[in-house]
Write an enzyme that holds these catalytic residues in place. Sequence first.
Site, short mmCIF file in Angstrom:
data_model
loop_
_atom_site.label_atom_id
_atom_site.label_comp_id
_atom_site.label_asym_id
_atom_site.label_seq_id
_atom_site.Cartn_x
_atom_site.Cartn_y
_atom_site.Cartn_z
N HIS A 152 6.16 -16.88 10.20
CA HIS A 152 6.15 -17.29 8.80
C HIS A 152 5.26 -18.53 8.62
CE1 HIS A 152 8.81 -18.66 5.16
NE2 HIS A 152 7.57 -18.38 4.80
N GLU A 211 1.68 -17.59 9.04
CA GLU A 211 1.16 -16.96 7.82
C GLU A 211 0.74 -18.03 6.81
OE1 GLU A 211 2.90 -16.38 3.77
OE2 GLU A 211 4.32 -15.57 5.22
N HIS A 212 1.55 -19.07 6.66
CA HIS A 212 1.21 -20.15 5.73
C HIS A 212 -0.07 -20.87 6.15
CE1 HIS A 212 4.72 -21.10 2.94
NE2 HIS A 212 5.06 -19.97 3.52
N GLU A 224 11.65 -23.91 2.13
CA GLU A 224 11.68 -22.54 1.59
C GLU A 224 12.88 -21.78 2.16
OE1 GLU A 224 8.16 -20.25 2.50
OE2 GLU A 224 9.09 -18.39 1.83
ZN LIG Z 1 6.76 -18.74 2.92
#
Ligand SMILES: [Zn+2]
Length: 1005
Positions: free
Chosen positions: A118, A121-122, A219
């Site tokens: 994750h 990906e950011h 998040e």
């Molecule tokens: Zn995210």
Amino acid sequence: MFRRLKHIRAIRPSFTKSIMRNFKSLTVKGVNPQSEEVSQLTMPGVVMAPSYKYKEGEVYHGFQCQRIEDVSEFELVSYTMRHLSTGTEFWYIDRNDANNVFSVHFRTPPINNTGLTHILEHIAMDGSNKFPIRDPFLKMLNRSVGTNQNAMSTTDLTNFICASRNEVDFRNLQRIYLDSAFGPLLTYSNFTQDGWRIEHKDVHDRQSELVIKGVVYNEMIGIFSDNSRILRRDLLKCILPDTAYHYMNGGDPLEIPDLEHSDLVQYYNKYFHPSNGRIFCYGSFDPMKSLEYIDKEYFANKDAIDTAFSHIPPHPRWSEPRQIHVPCRLDILGGSREKQNQISIALLMCDRTDVQGTFEMNVLTELLIRGPNSAFYKGLIEPNFSGGFNKNTGYFLRCRDTYFLVGLQDLKVEDFARFNELYEQTVLKIINEGFEPHHVESVLHNMELAVKHQGPDFGCAVFYTSMSLWNHGGDIVANLRVMDNIAKLRSSLKQNKHYLQQKVEEYFLKNTHKLTITMSADESYEQNFQKATQKVLNQKLKNLDSDDLEAIYQNGLKLKEEQNLIEDVNCLPCLTLQDVQEPLKIPKIWDELIQGVPTQLCKVPTNGITYFYSFLNTTGFSEDDIMLVPLFCDIIQNCGTVKHNFRDFDKLLRSKTSGIDLKVKVVENVRDYKQYRMGMLMSTYALDKNVPDMFALCEELMLNFRIVDTDRLRMLIKNYISKLSVGILVSGHLYAIMGAAALVSDAAKLKSHLLGVDHIDFMKNYIQEYSIEEIRDKLCAIGSRVFHKANMRVAINSSEAQQPIVLEHYQRYLDRLPSLEKMKNKTDLHLLKPSYHQYEMNIALNYCSKAFYAVPYLHEDHPGLRVLAKLLTAKYLWRVVREQNGAYGTNARIGYDGLFTFNSYRDPHSTKTLEVFDGCYDWLKELGDKLDEEMLLEAKLGVLQLVDWPIPPGETGLDYFNVRVSPQDYRKYRARALSVTIDELRVIIDKYFKQEPKHFGKCIL
Ligand SMILES: [Zn+2]
């Protein structure tokens, strides 16, 4: 996790009505896995007259074309190719659609709970070799007119996707997305910003307490304040314990701080290799340009590697069912404490790559859980001891093994046993009695209709529904052939009428890979979580010496400085105004008065479907009457009519139409802010051949709806109320905006009472105050007041050839509707005194909003304000509220209602954020002084993305129908947005932001 756009614009995968289906791919290099017989049957184009752009066996820029197939139901040709030296798969869908899509994805199973994939990906989107600046992704949002720009990481893949209808723009985005995938910088400072870091609460004050910060860290805390996400997390962990799926790919906030930057770089080098990736291209632009660029820039010197490391095998099946119990957050908006429990049964189903198997499971899912004829509805909902199915009920195709879940929410712990008994009984009953053939037919009809009905982003929808299947090497083209899947199922049913029952026996009765999961609210859930995060932090702090502490302080300052740096964005491509001069071509829309009913007509290529919308006016209702309209809209199709009981009526609706949908509408006047209207929008669509039935069913509902059974009504209301609080946190910013707007005008206040958080309390109190008979009578009164033709406006979208036939049936339909007294159709709006409201929510991260009244949509300043909203979002809010203060999302906007609003999403510093909203004038003033043409152009492009949003044929003209913005208004608005000058913006800044607005509201949720 969908990345940033989620809070800005909802993504609407629509062509399969959210039923996830699988597709087909090349599994073995150069070998067509389809049998000769099947390909003859399913590839009429190949057998009849092949005239394709590319040839099987040919090599194009290093990619060999391996399979070509026609899919007639979607009018597309699929080309599957493979890069010869790296082995990367390339799937091109050639279709006459201007909204082109490009995507790169990698198979990325998580290897621990740190959120590695994750965070990767950011930060892959945070600067790359060719575009070495922070966050080119965000910066491109305003240099492009893309219709989709996103990145996501799911349980087993990481995807970068973009779409645009403008070819220059499409190529620009493609270059940036490719470089993010194959050449990201992955800097340490990006890792700490988006991943996690220890920092002083106030970076400038070394005395302030040390805390953990980070975009993904926050998040994930935000995501798990939603109970349905807690359930899904614990379910995956326990039902697939022996594969990568038992790790939380998004990241467990308690383990995210274990991730090191070097782990992430190592993972990237291994998993983001071209051999482990797949590339998708869709639309009408030349794919050869893409291939040439990819081969030359990224693949030319690369060799293939063995990607067995990322392979995820099917999970070994259990020999015994299992059971778990998990705690969750106490929901303040939910029902009483002792009823905040859920129970679910989850079963592992067929392999993701079994195309026909997953299709048939989709059919079974519809038969089991959708609508009042479904088996679990009858067996579990109708005994009325719960608040209906929980949000996770359904069939899930995101993992290698698919799974089905059915569960109930809002029930007492002592009813768990009853659920289990009823579940068993229902399954046995299906096996003994089977499904009603009519019911099966209505489900298959709905699937055929879904194939014909097209959403605005068909290319993205194709990708999203294929990606998981493709990721596991499944047959992506076979999966597009929905009509073949239906035909195969029909043939199996013909040969064996017990076919579906036997499936139920195999999957539901004999399936020992079954997990029962119970969940109960725990008052100390939040507190326990906070204690645990504090413990993680303390553990980290314990080992720090004075040098480390100094480094933390210095790094904090350094990061803040980097965040404040105004970067030169000239390395990024940008469209020019010349590239976007052409407005969208909108088909002709005109109004006719038919039997006194204002009727809007539009001829569009609808692919054999007729769309029918009615706006039913409720403006004349008293405040008391209007409050039950949302409930009326939710239940009226489920109550049956004089001619048909509720089960038969539902069956008829589903076998002839898409169903009839009713929604509450509060419509602001786009010319005069002092007026608004209220009503219900009734919508349905049907295959052209079913148009007479569609009108007959609308007529039946309007004239003969029947609310008599109070027990059933009680159950429908209970389920309605249970549904209201579910999902609020997922769209918390929208509810916060509604809450802030409610403080600005009486119309917006009413809207919040009908559709916002306020509605939940209202309904809970209402059912205490009134008897079920009183409520029934009030609902009946609503129906008899609105369902008549003097109260209606209509819009019909159909193909040119079909329109005369539709109008003939429409006339007959109108003949039979009564015409009662006309209700008033506008009411005055009053502005309110400024105020502030906070909803108590028991959540770790909040949602903030500020709203003030500016101007109606068609006022000449509106486009300029919209340009300013874009500038505020991109240059101010994003930097301060997201990057510095750690909120997941934030933006400013102005809508049809003339309200200028600010909002934040999953925000750890709500009061600070409201101050940031208040302080925007100083920033705007400064902006006014240094605004240049480039910044202005970027903001204008951002506005164009919104006004040029693609509209599918079924919704063409709907804006005009709903809010009266005509195609001429659209063109004028667009031209004004493109021509607004810097000087004009300065005037607008002073006019609307210098003084505190007279009418504003602030809200925290
Ligand atoms: Zn995210």
